[in-house]
Scaffold this motif. Structure first.
Motif, PDB file in Angstrom:
ATOM      1  N   SER A 141      47.925  43.958  44.476  1.00 46.98           N
ATOM      2  CA  SER A 141      48.878  45.039  44.234  1.00 46.98           C
ATOM      3  C   SER A 141      48.300  46.167  43.375  1.00 46.98           C
ATOM      4  O   SER A 141      48.729  47.307  43.483  1.00 46.98           O
ATOM      5  CB  SER A 141      50.156  44.488  43.586  1.00 46.98           C
ATOM      6  N   SER A 142      47.311  45.849  42.539  1.00 51.97           N
ATOM      7  CA  SER A 142      46.688  46.882  41.709  1.00 51.97           C
ATOM      8  C   SER A 142      45.626  47.672  42.462  1.00 51.97           C
ATOM      9  O   SER A 142      45.248  48.769  42.053  1.00 51.97           O
ATOM     10  CB  SER A 142      46.024  46.243  40.475  1.00 51.97           C
ATOM     11  N   GLY A 143      45.106  47.102  43.539  1.00 53.09           N
ATOM     12  CA  GLY A 143      44.012  47.719  44.274  1.00 53.09           C
ATOM     13  C   GLY A 143      42.641  47.429  43.690  1.00 53.09           C
ATOM     14  O   GLY A 143      41.633  47.924  44.204  1.00 53.09           O
ATOM     15  N   LEU A 144      42.569  46.600  42.645  1.00 53.52           N
ATOM     16  CA  LEU A 144      41.289  46.358  41.978  1.00 53.52           C
ATOM     17  C   LEU A 144      40.495  45.201  42.588  1.00 53.52           C
ATOM     18  O   LEU A 144      39.316  45.023  42.267  1.00 53.52           O
ATOM     19  CB  LEU A 144      41.506  46.063  40.489  1.00 53.52           C
ATOM     20  N   GLY A 145      41.113  44.418  43.445  1.00 50.09           N
ATOM     21  CA  GLY A 145      40.469  43.212  43.940  1.00 50.09           C
ATOM     22  C   GLY A 145      39.127  43.448  44.610  1.00 50.09           C
ATOM     23  O   GLY A 145      38.227  42.604  44.520  1.00 50.09           O
ATOM     24  N   VAL A 146      38.961  44.586  45.266  1.00 45.54           N
ATOM     25  CA  VAL A 146      37.719  44.858  46.008  1.00 45.54           C
ATOM     26  C   VAL A 146      36.514  44.987  45.091  1.00 45.54           C
ATOM     27  O   VAL A 146      35.368  44.917  45.559  1.00 45.54           O
ATOM     28  CB  VAL A 146      37.855  46.148  46.841  1.00 45.54           C
ATOM     29  N   HIS A 147      36.739  45.170  43.802  1.00 44.25           N
ATOM     30  CA  HIS A 147      35.630  45.440  42.886  1.00 44.25           C
ATOM     31  C   HIS A 147      34.981  44.184  42.312  1.00 44.25           C
ATOM     32  O   HIS A 147      33.945  44.284  41.642  1.00 44.25           O
ATOM     33  CB  HIS A 147      36.118  46.311  41.734  1.00 44.25           C
ATOM     34  N   PHE A 148      35.557  43.003  42.535  1.00 45.52           N
ATOM     35  CA  PHE A 148      35.068  41.815  41.836  1.00 45.52           C
ATOM     36  C   PHE A 148      34.446  40.798  42.784  1.00 45.52           C
ATOM     37  O   PHE A 148      34.955  40.541  43.874  1.00 45.52           O
ATOM     38  CB  PHE A 148      36.215  41.170  41.053  1.00 45.52           C
ATOM     39  N   ASP A 149      33.347  40.198  42.314  1.00 47.26           N
ATOM     40  CA  ASP A 149      32.646  39.168  43.074  1.00 47.26           C
ATOM     41  C   ASP A 149      33.276  37.798  42.857  1.00 47.26           C
ATOM     42  O   ASP A 149      33.283  36.961  43.762  1.00 47.26           O
ATOM     43  CB  ASP A 149      31.183  39.074  42.616  1.00 47.26           C
ATOM     44  N   ILE A 150      33.751  37.547  41.647  1.00 52.94           N
ATOM     45  CA  ILE A 150      34.304  36.246  41.282  1.00 52.94           C
ATOM     46  C   ILE A 150      35.341  36.438  40.191  1.00 52.94           C
ATOM     47  O   ILE A 150      35.189  37.334  39.341  1.00 52.94           O
ATOM     48  CB  ILE A 150      33.201  35.263  40.814  1.00 52.94           C
ATOM     49  N   THR A 151      36.388  35.642  40.207  1.00 54.33           N
ATOM     50  CA  THR A 151      37.411  35.673  39.164  1.00 54.33           C
ATOM     51  C   THR A 151      37.733  34.248  38.755  1.00 54.33           C
ATOM     52  O   THR A 151      37.755  33.349  39.593  1.00 54.33           O
ATOM     53  CB  THR A 151      38.700  36.370  39.645  1.00 54.33           C
ATOM     54  N   ARG A 152      37.967  34.040  37.458  1.00 55.71           N
ATOM     55  CA  ARG A 152      38.320  32.717  36.965  1.00 55.71           C
ATOM     56  C   ARG A 152      39.570  32.815  36.105  1.00 55.71           C
ATOM     57  O   ARG A 152      39.729  33.756  35.321  1.00 55.71           O
ATOM     58  CB  ARG A 152      37.195  32.100  36.141  1.00 55.71           C
ATOM     59  N   CYS A 153      40.461  31.815  36.258  1.00 55.56           N
ATOM     60  CA  CYS A 153      41.754  31.794  35.585  1.00 55.56           C
ATOM     61  C   CYS A 153      41.908  30.539  34.730  1.00 55.56           C
ATOM     62  O   CYS A 153      41.272  29.518  34.987  1.00 55.56           O
ATOM     63  CB  CYS A 153      42.883  31.849  36.617  1.00 55.56           C
ATOM     64  N   ALA A 154      42.791  30.640  33.741  1.00 52.77           N
ATOM     65  CA  ALA A 154      42.960  29.532  32.798  1.00 52.77           C
ATOM     66  C   ALA A 154      43.449  28.258  33.463  1.00 52.77           C
ATOM     67  O   ALA A 154      43.088  27.151  33.037  1.00 52.77           O
ATOM     68  CB  ALA A 154      43.923  29.944  31.686  1.00 52.77           C
ATOM     69  N   ASP A 155      44.263  28.368  34.514  1.00 53.23           N
ATOM     70  CA  ASP A 155      44.835  27.152  35.103  1.00 53.23           C
ATOM     71  C   ASP A 155      43.899  26.452  36.086  1.00 53.23           C
ATOM     72  O   ASP A 155      44.251  25.416  36.639  1.00 53.23           O
ATOM     73  CB  ASP A 155      46.190  27.445  35.760  1.00 53.23           C
ATOM     74  N   GLU A 156      42.699  26.990  36.296  1.00 56.01           N
ATOM     75  CA  GLU A 156      41.739  26.315  37.176  1.00 56.01           C
ATOM     76  C   GLU A 156      40.498  25.878  36.403  1.00 56.01           C
ATOM     77  O   GLU A 156      39.573  25.308  36.976  1.00 56.01           O
ATOM     78  CB  GLU A 156      41.345  27.233  38.342  1.00 56.01           C
ATOM     79  N   THR A 157      40.480  26.151  35.109  1.00 57.89           N
ATOM     80  CA  THR A 157      39.395  25.687  34.250  1.00 57.89           C
ATOM     81  C   THR A 157      40.005  25.369  32.887  1.00 57.89           C
ATOM     82  O   THR A 157      40.922  24.573  32.809  1.00 57.89           O
ATOM     83  CB  THR A 157      38.253  26.721  34.192  1.00 57.89           C
ATOM     84  N   ARG A 158      39.533  25.976  31.799  1.00 57.58           N
ATOM     85  CA  ARG A 158      40.130  25.766  30.492  1.00 57.58           C
ATOM     86  C   ARG A 158      40.475  27.106  29.868  1.00 57.58           C
ATOM     87  O   ARG A 158      39.839  28.122  30.146  1.00 57.58           O
ATOM     88  CB  ARG A 158      39.191  24.962  29.579  1.00 57.58           C
ATOM     89  N   SER A 159      41.475  27.095  29.003  1.00 57.83           N
ATOM     90  CA  SER A 159      41.949  28.332  28.385  1.00 57.83           C
ATOM     91  C   SER A 159      40.936  28.886  27.394  1.00 57.83           C
ATOM     92  O   SER A 159      40.204  28.138  26.733  1.00 57.83           O
ATOM     93  CB  SER A 159      43.282  28.068  27.662  1.00 57.83           C
TER      94      SER A 159
END
Length: 216
Positions: free
Chosen positions: A122-140
């Protein structure tokens, strides 16, 4: 530029979402009968994973109440999509320039995967990133696990990347893995607070962030 990868926090660093997060936390908590807290308390935990944030705000919260509060938070938060209007001025251009220069671009965030995936689109920023990591799939944060996963993706060492964020959780996370960091003042924590974890620079404008990146 010596670094090969720029790793960005999301809320308060790339996107102007801090007040909406604070409002959503307030609504979810008070709906369950928990006391309303000062706005500064809600702001201060932004950057942590949701469970760590709620435990910090309401010590002793039960698992049942935590689950109910998480669901309530999600209902309130997702009533407002992250649009290009919420992206801080200059962010899109900066990311495009880093991409053109061949620098890797990643996100390390306390958001949930569901929340980040929605915001990337929705922000339009997704095309700029190769990888993203979130707290609920690793550690906070401030555990540096998500940074370690990003480094392994790029096959680089900690000193070949930089963490850019608006909170002490970003700064401490980078410090704990031996990665340089840049603090930004337009989000949650102020200059003096960010400085406690020894970032390479603390900036108050997108132009200053660009200059700081060029010096690394």
């Amino acid at each position: 530029m010596a670094v090969k990868v720029a790793i960005f926090d999301w809320d308060g660093t790339l996107v102007d979402s801090v007040e909406h997060i604070a409002d959503s936390l307030h609504q979810a908590a008070t709906e369950l009968g928990y006391p309303a807290l000062e706005r500064a308390a809600y702001r201060n935990i932004i950057g942590l994973g949701i469970e760590e944030a709620l435990e910090s705000l309401y010590p002793g919260i039960t698992r049942a109440d935590m689950q109910a509060m998480r669901e309530g938070y999600g209902r309130y938060f997702f009533t407002k999509a992250t649009t290009p209007r919420e992206v801080f001025a200059g962010v899109t251009e900066m990311l495009a320039d880093l991409r053109g220069a061949g620098l890797g671009r990643a996100v390390a965030t306390g958001k949930s995967r569901r929340g980040l995936d929605k915001a990337l689109v929705s922000s339009g920023l997704g095309v700029h990133f190769d990888i993203t990591r979130c707290a609920d799939e690793t550690r906070s944060k401030p555990d540096p696990a998500m940074l370690g996963e990003i480094l392994r993706f790029y096959r680089i060492e900690p000193d070949e990347a930089v963490m850019i964020g608006d909170t002490i959780y970003d700064m401490e996370m980078a410090q704990r893995i031996g990665m340089p960091a840049i603090g930004v003042e337009w989000g949650v924590h102020d200059q003096d607070t960010l400085a406690a974890f020894g970032p390479k620079a603390i900036v108050d404008s997108m132009a200053d962030l660009r200059r700081a990146l060029e010096l690394l």
